[in-house]
Write a protein that holds these residues in place. Structure first.
Motif: not given
Length: 101
Positions: A60-61, A5-11, A65-75, A15-22
């Protein structure tokens, strides 16, 4: 047989999302999920679809929990039931064909 499965989280809103992806990658490591990080997403290899969707749901959840208000996830799901294969097998197959051309 296994599912890739390939997925992409988009917080959204950052502007920079690397800390969330980490943090999401850390979650995969804690759960013992085999993964491959790419510049545009993350590929996981799991035993079954249910397991994969559950870990993606948790990632995604985690964004909320990290404070993002809207998340798009592609699967994108690649499930093959006629034979066992792994992420590396798919890449190896292409590279073998490439070297023979």
């Amino acid at each position: 047989m296994g599912v890739i499965i390939e997925f992409s989280l988009i917080p959204l809103g950052e502007v920079s999302v690397s800390k969330y992806i980490a943090r999401a990658i850390k979650l995969l490591e804690e759960k013992g999920v085999k993964y491959q990080l790419t510049p545009m997403g993350t590929i996981i290899e799991v035993d079954n679809l249910k397991e994969g969707l559950e870990v993606i749901r948790e990632a995604h959840e985690l964004m909320f929990e990290l404070g993002i208000k809207r998340v798009v996830t592609y699967i994108k799901i690649d499930e093959r039931r006629d034979k066992e294969r792994h992420m590396e097998d798919k890449v190896k197959s292409v590279m073998e064909k490439l070297s023979s051309q």
